[in-house]
Design an enzyme around this catalytic site. Sequence first.
Site, PDB file in Angstrom:
ATOM      1  N   GLU A  98       0.821  -1.210   0.000  1.00  0.00           N
ATOM      2  CA  GLU A  98       0.000   0.000   0.000  1.00  0.00           C
ATOM      3  C   GLU A  98       0.859   1.265   0.000  1.00  0.00           C
ATOM      4  O   GLU A  98       0.349   2.366   0.221  1.00  0.00           O
ATOM      5  CB  GLU A  98      -0.942  -0.027   1.205  1.00  0.00           C
ATOM      6  CG  GLU A  98      -1.884  -1.217   1.105  1.00  0.00           C
ATOM      7  CD  GLU A  98      -2.848  -1.341   2.274  1.00  0.00           C
ATOM      8  OE1 GLU A  98      -4.047  -1.439   2.028  1.00  0.00           O
ATOM      9  OE2 GLU A  98      -2.387  -1.357   3.425  1.00  0.00           O
ATOM     10  N   TYR A 106     -11.527  17.115  19.865  1.00  0.00           N
ATOM     11  CA  TYR A 106     -10.291  16.503  19.392  1.00  0.00           C
ATOM     12  C   TYR A 106     -10.439  15.969  17.969  1.00  0.00           C
ATOM     13  O   TYR A 106      -9.515  16.037  17.173  1.00  0.00           O
ATOM     14  CB  TYR A 106      -9.821  15.401  20.359  1.00  0.00           C
ATOM     15  CG  TYR A 106      -9.395  16.033  21.639  1.00  0.00           C
ATOM     16  CD1 TYR A 106      -8.174  16.702  21.700  1.00  0.00           C
ATOM     17  CD2 TYR A 106     -10.231  16.062  22.736  1.00  0.00           C
ATOM     18  CE1 TYR A 106      -7.791  17.352  22.850  1.00  0.00           C
ATOM     19  CE2 TYR A 106      -9.860  16.714  23.896  1.00  0.00           C
ATOM     20  CZ  TYR A 106      -8.633  17.357  23.949  1.00  0.00           C
ATOM     21  OH  TYR A 106      -8.260  18.014  25.070  1.00  0.00           O
TER      22      TYR A 106
HETATM   23 ZN    ZN Z   1      -5.036  -1.332   3.901  1.00  0.00          ZN
END
Ligand code: ZN
Length: 214
Positions: free
Chosen positions: A78, A124
């Site tokens: 990735e 947040y």
């Molecule tokens: Zn992934």
Amino acid sequence: MGPRSVTDVDSRNELVRLARSLHQRGFTRGTSGNLSVRVAGGMLVTPTNVSLGELRTDDLAMVSDAGEHLSGGRPSKEAFLHLAMYRARPQDHAAAHVHSTYATALSCLDDVDDDDVLPPLTAYFVMRVGRLVRLPYFAPGDHGLGETAERAAVSSRALLLANHGPIVSAPSLAQAVDAVEEVEETARLFFLLQGHAIRPLQPAQIAHLCAGRA
Ligand code: ZN
């Protein structure tokens, strides 16, 4: 390659430390999840088929801006997704991608606003993430995801890949990791609150937070 610079050694140590921390606290399982940091000549990215909990600094892969593997372990499959974030966001220098449970569950829902998946539940979330944008589904290894992510990342640093999980980029690795954790925790709150009337932060409260950040 010449001797590693101090910055490079620091980046490697921080990558390993934060990768372990994410794994130990259950944000990644098995060998899923990947982190990267921009360095001179490209990026350092976590390797494929290694648990983030077992990572050593020498396992990290150095990949050029063009996606070429330069040294170290075999880069995550990735890695192209991280490069897409960096092309879209020159202001960001690190990215974090996980398959954490609640964010992944959120990525599978049918009836959400793809341009703004999570309501502004907490300050947040607003400060660390902002807007979470869902991308369409792509099969693993489909590099069409890179182009789609690059287009979406121009206006949002937090993307949710459909039926997959979130990726977030930020100026520093610590900020990217904080933000991806915030996505997971806010997704968890979102599911806990199903069936309840929700009072998200109001536009004036959000504007106040964003003004404070500027
Ligand atoms: Zn992934």
